[in-house]
Enzyme design. Structure first.
Site, PDB file in Angstrom:
ATOM      1  N   ARG A 129       0.849  -1.194   0.000  1.00 18.44           N
ATOM      2  CA  ARG A 129       0.000   0.000   0.000  1.00 18.44           C
ATOM      3  C   ARG A 129       0.886   1.246   0.000  1.00 18.44           C
ATOM      4  O   ARG A 129       1.671   1.451   0.935  1.00 18.44           O
ATOM      5  CB  ARG A 129      -0.882   0.055   1.256  1.00 18.44           C
TER       6      ARG A 129
ATOM      7  N   GLU B 203       0.682   4.009   1.034  1.00 14.43           N
ATOM      8  CA  GLU B 203      -0.084   4.802   1.972  1.00 14.43           C
ATOM      9  C   GLU B 203       0.843   5.886   2.513  1.00 14.43           C
ATOM     10  O   GLU B 203       1.764   5.571   3.260  1.00 14.43           O
ATOM     11  CB  GLU B 203      -0.523   3.892   3.111  1.00 14.43           C
TER      12      GLU B 203
ATOM     13  N   ARG C 224      -0.377   2.596  12.874  1.00 18.95           N
ATOM     14  CA  ARG C 224      -0.972   1.346  12.400  1.00 18.95           C
ATOM     15  C   ARG C 224      -0.952   1.142  10.892  1.00 18.95           C
ATOM     16  O   ARG C 224      -1.615   0.247  10.377  1.00 18.95           O
ATOM     17  CB  ARG C 224      -2.395   1.224  12.921  1.00 18.95           C
ATOM     18  N   HIS C 225      -0.233   1.986  10.177  1.00 16.37           N
ATOM     19  CA  HIS C 225      -0.125   1.806   8.728  1.00 16.37           C
ATOM     20  C   HIS C 225       1.292   1.467   8.303  1.00 16.37           C
ATOM     21  O   HIS C 225       2.243   2.119   8.718  1.00 16.37           O
ATOM     22  CB  HIS C 225      -0.575   3.075   7.996  1.00 16.37           C
TER      23      HIS C 225
ATOM     24  N   GLU D 175      -9.375  -1.492  13.910  1.00 14.95           N
ATOM     25  CA  GLU D 175      -9.744  -2.440  12.861  1.00 14.95           C
ATOM     26  C   GLU D 175      -8.623  -3.429  12.570  1.00 14.95           C
ATOM     27  O   GLU D 175      -7.490  -3.032  12.339  1.00 14.95           O
ATOM     28  CB  GLU D 175     -10.069  -1.639  11.588  1.00 14.95           C
TER      29      GLU D 175
ATOM     30  N   SER E   7     -11.327  -6.349   7.398  1.00 12.45           N
ATOM     31  CA  SER E   7     -12.459  -5.807   6.668  1.00 12.45           C
ATOM     32  C   SER E   7     -12.869  -6.829   5.625  1.00 12.45           C
ATOM     33  O   SER E   7     -12.027  -7.526   5.041  1.00 12.45           O
ATOM     34  CB  SER E   7     -12.080  -4.426   6.142  1.00 12.45           C
TER      35      SER E   7
ATOM     36  N   ARG F 175      -1.274  -6.094  12.565  1.00 10.49           N
ATOM     37  CA  ARG F 175      -2.252  -5.452  13.460  1.00 10.49           C
ATOM     38  C   ARG F 175      -2.787  -6.446  14.483  1.00 10.49           C
ATOM     39  O   ARG F 175      -3.005  -6.090  15.635  1.00 10.49           O
ATOM     40  CB  ARG F 175      -3.419  -4.887  12.649  1.00 10.49           C
TER      41      ARG F 175
END
Ligand code: 4AD
Length: 465
Positions: free
Chosen positions: A237, A239, A245-246, A388, A391, A439
């Site tokens: 990712r 990101e 948390r990323h 989270e 998902s 996570r």
């Protein structure tokens, strides 16, 4: 023939035996005619003592050992003895190795920091400070720059054993339910989770993308009649958010299965899976969890034998009743997710729960809308301690609707044409989810940063080591 022993196997019943071990020099103290070493293998430690005598141990040998740099790897031969008093600070405290020979196999260079400093708990530092003593600590960047040393601390040794157990339990549970493990390509023509967070590269002269999830391919496996599939693999990712948390690369635990009636069949599987996982971790990794807790104290995770399921609307209502101003069709930000986690814990006494029936507008294009109210979707997120970890959803299996949704969200349909085509030849209703491994470990262990549970983390600022 030489017989090697593990440090952890050096127990009082072996006193009197001659043993040979290969270990790191955890600590060394030379005192003229004697030298005391602490030898370490992973988290097991034992004291080794040398005394100059007329036969086996020369002055030169003691001098050589006393000068060994910490973290060097040595082969040590000696006789196992019972110490006068238990050796404080060593895991094998009931024995002591009387060295007859020592040989350095690999000498350590000057260390950027001491492993014991990296292993210290914040509590120990605070306590020492109160007593007027300053204990050195090691910052996150220095640790990560030298991750190959940082990983040697007891807590890190334990974290990656827990991580391995999470994968093992995930596999075990799903294989027990008839899932097969698959491996899907990571070099793709188009983005699978939206264009913003995708790494693009040149693929032999045409544009390529690094997989943001195995999403399309696990669905195509379902269209190919593989029925129930899972994958453990890298997810990329791009990101550009530097958060706790990323990561830009993480390990995805993905699963996908056919469903007969609804996505609740997926939630049933996940319920059994995670209860099995949490119980399995508590049973099989009790020692590791205790070691992690020594450096990073935490409360064990509260979970129910049957996981709580709340609808998104119920979650919104709980937040509203608690005085939060929330949009019933908007996404929950980190603070709201945490707040809801707290409310759920207070009301239902669990820190693991499932939130389902999310608004359609905030879910990926491939998510199935709810039949009874298309403002909502057949989707879910799953949380640990208000964050989270999962998902998932039931997916659209009708090719016309899928194409329509992709176009409506402005996706470049031509880059995902083969995925869309795979539904044209009969596609069973199906659903699944993606779990972030780092996570799960971070949140199960109550850790504060995802970099602690990634062996060599990749974030917007870090591409090495
Ligand atoms: O929520 P995500 O993006 O969902 C998907 O990838 C879908 N294909 C899943 C599905 O089957 N519908 O990612 C799934 C999980 C998240 O819940 C989170 O645990 C983790 O992957 N994750 C990340 N972990 C670390 N760093 C990141 N940047 C992450 N992005 C997602």
């Amino acid at each position: 023939e030489r017989v090697w022993s593990d440090v952890a196997s050096l127990t009082p019943d072996r006193v009197g035996q001659s043993v040979l071990v290969r270990a790191r020099v955890h600590n060394v103290r030379g005192k003229g005619k004697s030298c005391f070493l602490v030898l370490r293998q992973a988290t097991a430690t034992v004291q080794a003592a040398m005394f100059v005598d007329d036969q086996t141990v020369s002055k030169g040998m003691v001098k050589y050992a006393s000068a060994l740099p910490r973290e060097s790897i040595v082969d040590v031969e000696g006789k196992l003895a019972a110490p006068a008093a238990p050796v404080e600070g060593c895991s094998q405290s009931q024995v002591e190795l009387h060295v007859t020979a020592i040989h350095c196999v690999s000498r350590s260079a000057v260390l950027p920091f001491e492993v014991t400093d990296a292993a210290r708990s914040a509590e120990a530092v605070k306590k020492a400070a109160e007593a007027g003593e300053v204990l050195p600590t090691v910052g996150q960047d220095v640790r990560l720059d030298n991750r190959f040393i940082d990983l040697r601390t007891p807590a890190n040794q334990a974290i990656f054993r827990v991580q391995s157990a999470v994968c093992q339990l995930f596999r075990e549970s799903l294989q027990g339910e008839g899932f097969i493990e698959i491996h899907t390509p990571k070099l793709l023509a188009g983005a699978s989770e939206g264009g913003a967070a995708v790494f693009r590269f040149d693929y032999m002269g045409r544009p390529g993308c690094l997989a943001q999830s195995p999403q399309f391919y696990k669905q195509m496996a379902i269209c190919s009649d593989l029925g129930r599939v899972f994958e453990i693999g890298p997810v990329f990712r791009a990101e550009n958010s530097y958060t706790h948390r990323h990561l830009c690369e993480f390990t995805g635990l993905d699963m996908e299965m056919t469903v007969n009636e609804s996505y609740h069949e997926v939630l049933d599987v996940l319920d059994r899976l995670f209860v099995h996982m949490f119980q399995g971790l508590n049973e099989r990794c009790a020692r590791e969890l205790a070691v992690i807790g020594e450096q990073f104290p935490y409360e064990p995770l509260k979970f129910l034998p049957k996981s709580l399921r709340l609808t998104f609307a119920e979650g919104i209502q709980m937040l509203q009743e608690a005085g939060y101003d929330v949009d019933p069709f908007g996404d929950l930000n980190t603070e709201l997710e945490r707040a809801l986690g707290k409310l759920v814990k207070e009301k239902y006494n669990t820190e693991f729960y499932m939130l389902h029936r999310y608004p359609l507008a905030i879910r990926p294009f491939y998510t199935m809308p709810c039949k009874d109210d298309p403002r909502y979707s057949c989707s879910f997120d799953i949380f640990i301690r208000g964050e989270e970890i999962i998902s998932g959803a039931q997916r659209i299996h009708d090719p016309a609707l899928l194409t329509e949704r992709a176009e409506a969200l402005g996706l470049p349909v031509e880059t995902i044409q083969s995925y869309l085509d795979s539904f044209k030849y009969g596609a069973p209703p199906h659903g699944g989810c993606g779990v972030g491994l780092e996570r799960v470990v971070m949140l199960f262990c109550g850790l504060d940063n995802i970099r602690k549970t990634s062996m060599f983390p990749r974030d917007p600022k870090r591409l090495e080591p």
